[in-house]
Design an enzyme around this catalytic site. Structure first.
Site, short mmCIF file in Angstrom:
data_model
loop_
_atom_site.label_atom_id
_atom_site.label_comp_id
_atom_site.label_asym_id
_atom_site.label_seq_id
_atom_site.Cartn_x
_atom_site.Cartn_y
_atom_site.Cartn_z
N GLU A 173 0.82 -1.22 0.00
CA GLU A 173 0.00 0.00 0.00
C GLU A 173 0.85 1.26 0.00
O GLU A 173 0.40 2.35 0.37
CB GLU A 173 -0.97 -0.04 1.19
CG GLU A 173 -1.85 -1.28 1.20
CD GLU A 173 -3.28 -1.07 0.70
OE1 GLU A 173 -3.82 0.02 0.87
OE2 GLU A 173 -3.83 -2.02 0.10
N HIS A 248 -3.80 1.60 7.78
CA HIS A 248 -2.45 1.92 7.31
C HIS A 248 -1.65 2.46 8.50
O HIS A 248 -2.23 3.08 9.40
CB HIS A 248 -2.45 3.02 6.24
CG HIS A 248 -3.00 2.61 4.92
ND1 HIS A 248 -3.87 3.39 4.19
CD2 HIS A 248 -2.79 1.50 4.18
CE1 HIS A 248 -4.17 2.78 3.05
NE2 HIS A 248 -3.53 1.64 3.01
N CYS A 367 -2.57 11.36 4.00
CA CYS A 367 -2.99 10.39 2.98
C CYS A 367 -2.97 11.03 1.60
O CYS A 367 -2.76 10.35 0.60
CB CYS A 367 -4.41 9.92 3.22
SG CYS A 367 -4.66 9.02 4.73
O1 SUG Z 1 -7.69 2.75 0.99
N1 SUG Z 1 -10.48 4.87 1.32
C1 SUG Z 1 -9.06 4.70 1.27
C2 SUG Z 1 -8.38 5.66 2.21
C3 SUG Z 1 -6.89 5.66 2.08
C4 SUG Z 1 -6.22 6.52 3.08
N2 SUG Z 1 -4.83 6.52 2.85
C5 SUG Z 1 -3.88 6.48 3.80
N3 SUG Z 1 -4.15 6.17 5.04
N4 SUG Z 1 -2.66 6.71 3.44
C6 SUG Z 1 -8.64 3.26 1.61
O2 SUG Z 1 -9.27 2.67 2.49
C7 SUG Z 1 -12.77 4.51 0.60
C8 SUG Z 1 -13.56 4.46 -0.70
C9 SUG Z 1 -15.01 4.32 -0.46
O3 SUG Z 1 -15.42 3.68 0.50
O4 SUG Z 1 -15.81 4.85 -1.29
C10 SUG Z 1 -11.28 4.32 0.39
O5 SUG Z 1 -10.85 3.71 -0.57
#
Ligand code: SUG
Length: 443
Positions: A173, A248, A367
Site C-alpha cells: 500500500e 495503514h 494520505c
Molecule cells: O484505501 N479509502 C481509502 C483511504 C486511504 C487513506 N490513505 C492512507 N491512510 N494513506 C482506503 O481505504 C474509501 C472508498 C469508499 O469507501 O468509497 C477508500 O478507498
C-alpha cells in the site's frame, strides 16, 4: 541541498462514498452518503495552496480515468455505456462503485519512494503500490505507474519500478506504511517499513479487519530500491491497532527528519524498533509518543491526529499540519498543545486544515500526499507542469469549477452523461498538467 516535495493527489470529479474499504471506519460509516466532488477538490487544492504558502515545495498527481468502463468490459459486460453501467449496477453495486472510485486521491498509497541519498545507485526509486487488498484500489497501479514515469521521466535520476506482483503475498500500500528518518532530508537515512502480516508467520494476525501490507512486499521494495540492509528496519503493526481501524500505519504514526510521532499501541514491539532505527541513524532520533492515558487508539482513528504532516519550514523549525477534526477531540487537541509547548521537541507550531470530504472516506492530510525528497538537480528534472504555482492553482480552480458536480450519490453512477463529462474533464486536465495521453481513453 535537498527538499521534501509533497505531491498531492488531485481529487477527481467522481469522488463518492461507497463503503468499499473494510477496516476503514470512516469509509464504512459514511457509505451511501452524498459527497461533493467540487468541495472535495477545492479543499484539496486549498491544502496545496496552504502548503505552498508556507514556503514548501508542492506538486500535483493526476486523478485516474473514472469511471473505468474498460474494467467492466473485461468482466464481460457488453453494449453501450448506458447498458454497461446499468447491468453492472444490477449485477453488483459495489463493482459499479469501484470503477467510479476517486481513491487515487490518497497519494500516500501511490508508491513507496526512496531518495537518492539512501540508494546504492544514487537515483530516486519509486515502486508504485499494487494495492492488492481492495478491488477498487487495485485498479490504480497501471495509470499511477504511467503518471510517475511521465513526471519522473529522467532515467539518469529516477527509477520507477513496476508494481510488485498483484497478489496477497506481496500486498503493498505504498508510502502510507513507510517512514524515513534522517538528520536532514538530504543526508542518508534509515527507512522503516511497517507491515501488517508476515507471510512466514501468518499465525500472528488480526481477528476483525484485514491486514494490508505484507513483510514480503516490504522486503522486495527494500531490495528493488537498493537500500543498505544496515539502514533498513521492518516493524509489525500491532494487530489490535488494525482491528481498531488502523488500516495503514499513517493512521497511527508519522515522521519527519529525526522526529517520530506515534501511539504507544501502534507497533508490536515499539522499544526494539526504536533501538533498531536509532542504531544506524547519524543523529539522535526524537520520539514523541502518545500514551494510552493521553488518548486511545479509537480517538487516534476518529481524530486522525497521526495523519498530520510534520514539515520542516524554510527556517528549519517544524510545523504539524493537522486535520480540523483534531480540534473536536478534547484529549487529542490537548496532547497536540502539549507537544507544541514542549521546547524539547522540534515541533513548534500547529496548523489545522479542512479536508473533510476526503476525511469521510478515511483520508487525512498525510494520505493525500506522496513525499519525494529531491536534490535541486533532481527537482529541476521533474516535469514542471505538475509543480504547484499560482498559475496552476488558477487553472485547476477554473477547471474544477467548470466540470465538477456539486453533489454525487450512488444512484448517479449509472448516468452515462456523467461518465462522458468526467472523461471530457480529464482530457482537458492532461493538457493543463502536461501529461499527454495519460489515460487509456486518449490512446
Ligand atoms: O484505501 N479509502 C481509502 C483511504 C486511504 C487513506 N490513505 C492512507 N491512510 N494513506 C482506503 O481505504 C474509501 C472508498 C469508499 O469507501 O468509497 C477508500 O478507498
Amino acid at each position: 541541498m535537498a527538499h521534501e516535495v509533497n505531491f498531492d493527489g488531485l481529487i477527481g470529479p467522481t469522488h463518492n462514498y461507497a463503503g468499499l474499504s473494510r477496516g476503514n471506519v470512516a469509509s464504512a460509516s459514511n457509505a451511501g452518503g452524498a459527497s461533493s466532488p467540487k468541495q472535495a477538490a477545492l479543499q484539496g487544492l486549498a491544502k496545496m495552496r496552504f502548503m505552498a504558502g508556507l514556503g514548501l515545495k508542492q506538486g500535483v498527481l493526476p486523478p485516474q480515468q473514472r469511471p473505468d468502463l474498460g474494467v467492466l468490459r473485461r468482466l464481460g459486460f457488453t453494449g453501450d455505456d448506458q447498458k454497461i453501467l446499468r447491468d453492472a449496477e444490477e449485477a453488483d453495486p459495489t463493482l459499479l462503485a469501484a470503477v467510479w472510485s476517486a481513491s487515487s486521491m490518497w497519494a500516500a498509497n501511490a508508491a513507496t519512494v526512496s531518495p537518492s541519498a539512501d540508494t546504492a545507485d544514487a537515483k530516486v526509486h519509486f515502486t508504485p503500490a499494487n494495492l492488492a487488498s481492495n478491488f477498487h484500489r487495485s485498479l490504480e497501479p497501471a495509470t499511477t505507474t504511467r503518471a510517475l514515469r511521465m513526471i519522473f521521466a529522467d532515467e539518469r535520476r529516477f527509477t520507477v519500478h513496476d508494481p510488485l506482483p498483484c497478489q496477497a503475498r506481496y500486498s503493498d500500500e505504498g508510502a502510507a506504511n513507510h517512514m524515513r528518518f534522517a538528520p536532514e532530508h538530504g543526508k542518508p537515512g534509515v527507512e522503516l517499513f511497517v507491515y501488517g502480516i508476515d507471510g512466514h508467520d501468518p499465525t500472528i494476525t488480526t481477528r476483525r479487519f484485514p491486514t494490508r501490507q505484507t513483510r514480503a512486499a516490504c522486503e522486495a521494495i527494500a531490495r528493488l530500491h537498493r537500500l543498505d540492509p544496515e539502514r533498513v528496519v521492518f516493524a509489525r503493526q500491532h494487530p489490535d491497532a488494525i482491528d481498531a481501524g488502523v488500516f495503514h500505519n499513517d493512521v497511527i504514526a508519522t515522521s519527519n527528519a529525526n522526529v517520530f510521532l506515534f501511539h504507544e499501541q501502534a507497533f508490536a514491539t515499539p522499544r526494539s524498533m526504536i533501538t533498531d532505527v536509532a542504531g544506524p541513524l547519524d543523529c539522535r532520533p526524537h520520539p514523541v509518543e502518545a500514551r494510552g492515558v493521553d488518548f486511545s487508539i479509537r480517538e487516534a482513528v476518529s481524530s486522525y491526529i497521526f495523519n498530520s504532516q510534520i514539515v520542516t519550514m524554510p527556517d528549519g523549525s517544524m510545523t504539524l499540519v493537522a486535520p480540523e477534526e483534531v480540534r473536536e477531540h478534547k484529549r487529542v487537541h490537548a496532547f497536540v498543545d502539549r507537544v507544541i509547548d514542549d521546547p524539547s521537541n522540534p515541533i513548534a507550531r500547529v496548523e489545522y486544515i479542512d479536508v473533510r470530504e476526503s476525511m469521510r472516506n478515511g483520508g487525512g492530510p498525510a494520505c493525500l500526499r506522496l513525499r519525494v525528497v529531491m536534490t535541486d538537480e533532481e527537482l529541476a528534472a521533474v516535469n514542471r507542469s505538475v509543480l504547484f504555482t499560482d498559475d496552476l492553482d488558477r487553472r485547476l480552480t477554473a477547471w474544477i469549477e467548470k466540470h465538477y458536480p456539486d453533489t454525487l450519490t450512488l444512484k448517479d453512477l449509472t448516468d452515462p452523461r456523467l461518465a462522458r463529462n468526467c472523461l471530457d474533464a480529464l482530457d482537458e486536465l492532461t493538457g493543463i498538467l502536461g501529461l499527454p495521453d495519460l489515460y487509456p481513453f486518449q490512446r
